[in-house]
Design a protein around this motif. Structure first.
Motif, PDB file in Angstrom:
ATOM      1  N   VAL A   1     -20.084  27.693  -6.886  1.00 44.74           N
ATOM      2  CA  VAL A   1     -20.497  28.255  -8.172  1.00 44.74           C
ATOM      3  C   VAL A   1     -20.797  29.745  -8.035  1.00 44.74           C
ATOM      4  O   VAL A   1     -20.557  30.530  -8.954  1.00 44.74           O
ATOM      5  CB  VAL A   1     -21.726  27.495  -8.716  1.00 44.74           C
ATOM      6  CG1 VAL A   1     -22.249  28.146  -9.997  1.00 44.74           C
ATOM      7  CG2 VAL A   1     -21.383  26.028  -8.964  1.00 44.74           C
TER       8      VAL A   1
ATOM      9  N   ASP B   1     -26.598  26.985 -15.918  1.00 42.12           N
ATOM     10  CA  ASP B   1     -26.446  26.463 -14.550  1.00 42.12           C
ATOM     11  C   ASP B   1     -25.682  25.141 -14.560  1.00 42.12           C
ATOM     12  O   ASP B   1     -24.779  24.905 -13.738  1.00 42.12           O
ATOM     13  CB  ASP B   1     -27.813  26.283 -13.894  1.00 42.12           C
ATOM     14  CG  ASP B   1     -28.457  27.603 -13.500  1.00 42.12           C
ATOM     15  OD1 ASP B   1     -27.738  28.626 -13.467  1.00 42.12           O
ATOM     16  OD2 ASP B   1     -29.676  27.608 -13.228  1.00 42.12           O
ATOM     17  N   ASN B   2     -26.069  24.257 -15.503  1.00 43.19           N
ATOM     18  CA  ASN B   2     -25.382  22.969 -15.610  1.00 43.19           C
ATOM     19  C   ASN B   2     -23.918  23.143 -16.036  1.00 43.19           C
ATOM     20  O   ASN B   2     -23.026  22.449 -15.533  1.00 43.19           O
ATOM     21  CB  ASN B   2     -26.106  22.073 -16.619  1.00 43.19           C
ATOM     22  CG  ASN B   2     -27.490  21.664 -16.143  1.00 43.19           C
ATOM     23  OD1 ASN B   2     -27.854  21.902 -14.989  1.00 43.19           O
ATOM     24  ND2 ASN B   2     -28.275  21.045 -17.025  1.00 43.19           N
TER      25      ASN B   2
ATOM     26  N   ARG C   1     -21.969  25.800 -15.575  1.00 42.79           N
ATOM     27  CA  ARG C   1     -21.179  26.376 -14.470  1.00 42.79           C
ATOM     28  C   ARG C   1     -20.843  25.304 -13.427  1.00 42.79           C
ATOM     29  O   ARG C   1     -19.723  25.239 -12.925  1.00 42.79           O
ATOM     30  CB  ARG C   1     -21.941  27.531 -13.822  1.00 42.79           C
ATOM     31  CG  ARG C   1     -22.080  28.761 -14.710  1.00 42.79           C
ATOM     32  CD  ARG C   1     -22.653  29.930 -13.918  1.00 42.79           C
ATOM     33  NE  ARG C   1     -22.895  31.073 -14.779  1.00 42.79           N
ATOM     34  CZ  ARG C   1     -24.066  31.416 -15.287  1.00 42.79           C
ATOM     35  NH1 ARG C   1     -25.153  30.695 -14.994  1.00 42.79           N
ATOM     36  NH2 ARG C   1     -24.191  32.470 -16.064  1.00 42.79           N
ATOM     37  N   ALA C   2     -21.823  24.470 -13.091  1.00 40.96           N
ATOM     38  CA  ALA C   2     -21.582  23.419 -12.104  1.00 40.96           C
ATOM     39  C   ALA C   2     -20.524  22.434 -12.603  1.00 40.96           C
ATOM     40  O   ALA C   2     -19.628  22.026 -11.848  1.00 40.96           O
ATOM     41  CB  ALA C   2     -22.886  22.689 -11.785  1.00 40.96           C
TER      42      ALA C   2
ATOM     43  N   HIS D   1     -16.725  21.938 -10.921  1.00 39.84           N
ATOM     44  CA  HIS D   1     -16.254  20.615 -10.489  1.00 39.84           C
ATOM     45  C   HIS D   1     -14.937  20.270 -11.170  1.00 39.84           C
ATOM     46  O   HIS D   1     -14.014  19.715 -10.543  1.00 39.84           O
ATOM     47  CB  HIS D   1     -17.303  19.545 -10.804  1.00 39.84           C
ATOM     48  CG  HIS D   1     -16.900  18.186 -10.317  1.00 39.84           C
ATOM     49  ND1 HIS D   1     -16.944  17.060 -11.126  1.00 39.84           N
ATOM     50  CD2 HIS D   1     -16.401  17.765  -9.124  1.00 39.84           C
ATOM     51  CE1 HIS D   1     -16.513  16.012 -10.449  1.00 39.84           C
ATOM     52  NE2 HIS D   1     -16.175  16.415  -9.229  1.00 39.84           N
TER      53      HIS D   1
END
Length: 511
Positions: free
Chosen positions: A364, A474-475, A477-478, A482
């Motif tokens: 990330v 943040d969530n 981007r993660a 993935h």
């Protein structure tokens, strides 16, 4: 020479070699190729600005973006056949004049409807440009070695235009209004109209047969629904609309194929696919573009929305990959003198697969250098494979029928681009939507926007409290990264299978 039809080759004698005038003609033919490649990428940077000024609806905005490639893909076969009959230089110059004039109309459009109409016309005139450039190359460069070098240079113009588009678009939008991204087309088209009549020979099929309007209608009825259906799949999944369009396109494609195989002088000579080298070259060409466009779908979003780079900074990061594509295209000419072409095509496809391998598991944070390397390897593989497949496609026909072969090559290119976005883009979006965890406290409308795309998450985060916005991004981007890994793994499998299949199918061919 400027008004002559291409000279006949003496039976049994060597093909005449190109001189200074022919190489100058190649420089002229690179102008429309460079322009169309720039036009494919530059508009995406202008979408936010034109959205503020013209206020299009969501549907209108989709049509502004999509109608160009839709018309371009749908008319390539028709324009290839028309160039064989009316003259490829004539069609190229008409397309250039129209492209330049309509670019002015698009730049000063005052409503979404006018911009959609202008983009549609750009697609019509763009379809006149692309088959004409490749088929003229076939007529100008009769020596196989020189033709391969000319096609390598021609292919590099696509990479150069793709590299220039993001940088030029970012710079123009920092200094001028959104319409400036269309006005850059005008001086390039002026150069084409000045030097084209001076340097380009006219060429056509001396015995083309009657122009089959029924086949024209069937080709449009096949291509337009297929391309639209593929784009609809990429945006909204397997909706009834997308599936109906694809089914209709396949039906008309079957009718078109049957008609071409029955006619003595078809609009598109599908008998060419009986040659294994030709058919494998077309499939490899399509899947090379599939790999490149599918990769570009997420690379720009990763650089800008995950790593936080500006559009210009992201464009600069793409340069090594696009330069690697240019270098590999030129290197293909030298390698083909010592290594069998089927081996080189397979090697290029497998290199593209390895580029996707490098992209699997990107972090990330801090993954820019690794992504640049992945794109460089992918670009080199695509540049190598595309140069040789294009050469195999146009080299499979006599110069008189080059328009039809060029149309097949360009159609494969457009379908590959549409499928790359539809297949790999849909996988990425599906994984993102499945993995995204929207934190408690995000309002319903913002949560829905965040679940659509990472760009929607960024837009929703702009109006949230700092801590909540940080958690959401943040969530997001993660989840996006993935999705990139899953998409890249699929890219590895598709390109590896393609490369191995090409090697197996062509293992008994020589030269």
């Amino acid at each position: 020479m400027s008004g002559a039809v291409e000279p006949a080759i003496r039976e049994g004698g060597p093909a005449p070699r190109a001189g200074t005038r022919q190489w100058a003609a190649l420089a002229v033919l690179m102008l429309p190729v460079l322009l169309v490649a720039v036009d494919n990428t530059v508009l995406s940077f202008a979408v936010p600005a034109l959205s503020l000024e013209l206020a299009p609806s969501g549907t209108q905005l989709l049509w502004i973006v999509d109608i160009y490639s839709l018309m371009l893909a749908g008319l390539l076969v028709t324009m290839g056949g028309l160039g064989d009959r009316l003259g490829r230089r004539r069609l190229l110059l008409v397309g250039g004049a129209g492209f330049g004039l309509v670019s002015i109309l698009a730049a000063y459009a005052t409503s979404p409807e006018l911009l959609v109409a202008a983009r549609a016309l750009l697609g019509v005139f763009g379809a006149m440009l692309m088959p004409s450039t490749l088929s003229l190359l076939r007529s100008i460069f009769l020596d196989p070695g020189q033709r391969r070098l000319a096609i390598a240079v021609w292919s590099s113009a696509f990479a150069g235009g793709a590299a220039l588009g993001p940088i030029l678009g970012g710079w123009l939008l920092e200094h001028f209004w959104w319409g400036s991204v269309f006005l850059v087309n005008v001086p390039v088209m002026v150069l084409l109209l000045v030097f084209g009549p001076l340097l380009l020979p006219e060429s056509r099929d001396p015995a083309p047969g009657p122009f089959d309007l029924v086949s024209v209608g069937l080709s449009l009825a096949a291509m337009l629904p297929v391309v639209y259906g593929v784009k609809a799949l990429a945006k909204s999944g397997a909706s009834p609309e997308a599936l109906l369009c694809l089914a209709a396109g396949v039906l008309f494609a079957v009718l078109f194929t049957r008609r071409q195989l029955r006619r003595p002088t078809p609009l598109l000579d599908l008998r060419l696919f009986r040659d294994r080298m030709f058919s494998v070259a077309v499939a490899s060409n399509l899947l090379s573009v599939f790999a490149l466009v599918g990769f570009l779908f997420f690379v720009s979003q990763y650089l800008q929305l995950v790593l936080g780079l500006s559009p210009v900074e992201a464009g600069v990061r793409l340069l090594p990959g696009l330069l690697a594509q240019v270098a590999a295209a030129l290197l293909a000419v030298l390698l083909a003198r010592h290594i069998r072409v089927p081996i080189l095509i397979s090697a290029g496809l497998l290199a593209a697969a390895f580029g996707y391998v490098i992209a699997v598991g990107l972090p990330v944070d801090g993954g820019a250098a690794r992504l640049v390397l992945a794109f460089a390897v992918l670009g080199a593989g695509v540049g190598l494979a595309e140069t040789l497949t294009n050469d195999a496609i146009v080299g499979a026909v006599p110069p008189a029928r080059a328009g039809g072969a060029a149309a097949i090559s360009e159609t494969a290119y457009e379908l590959g681009a549409a499928l790359g976005t539809a297949v790999l883009g849909s996988v990425l979006i599906a994984v993102y939507q499945r993995d995204l965890v929207v934190p408690t406290g995000v309002p319903g409308e913002d949560a829905e926007s965040a679940r659509e795309t990472i760009a929607g998450a960024q837009s929703a985060a702009a109006g949230l409290p700092t801590e909540l916005a940080t958690t959401l991004m943040d969530n997001a981007r993660a989840a996006f990264v993935h999705g990139m890994s899953v998409t890249s793994a699929i890219g590895v499998a598709i390109m590896a299978i393609t490369g191995i299949s090409a090697a197996v199918l062509l293992r008994r061919r020589r030269g």
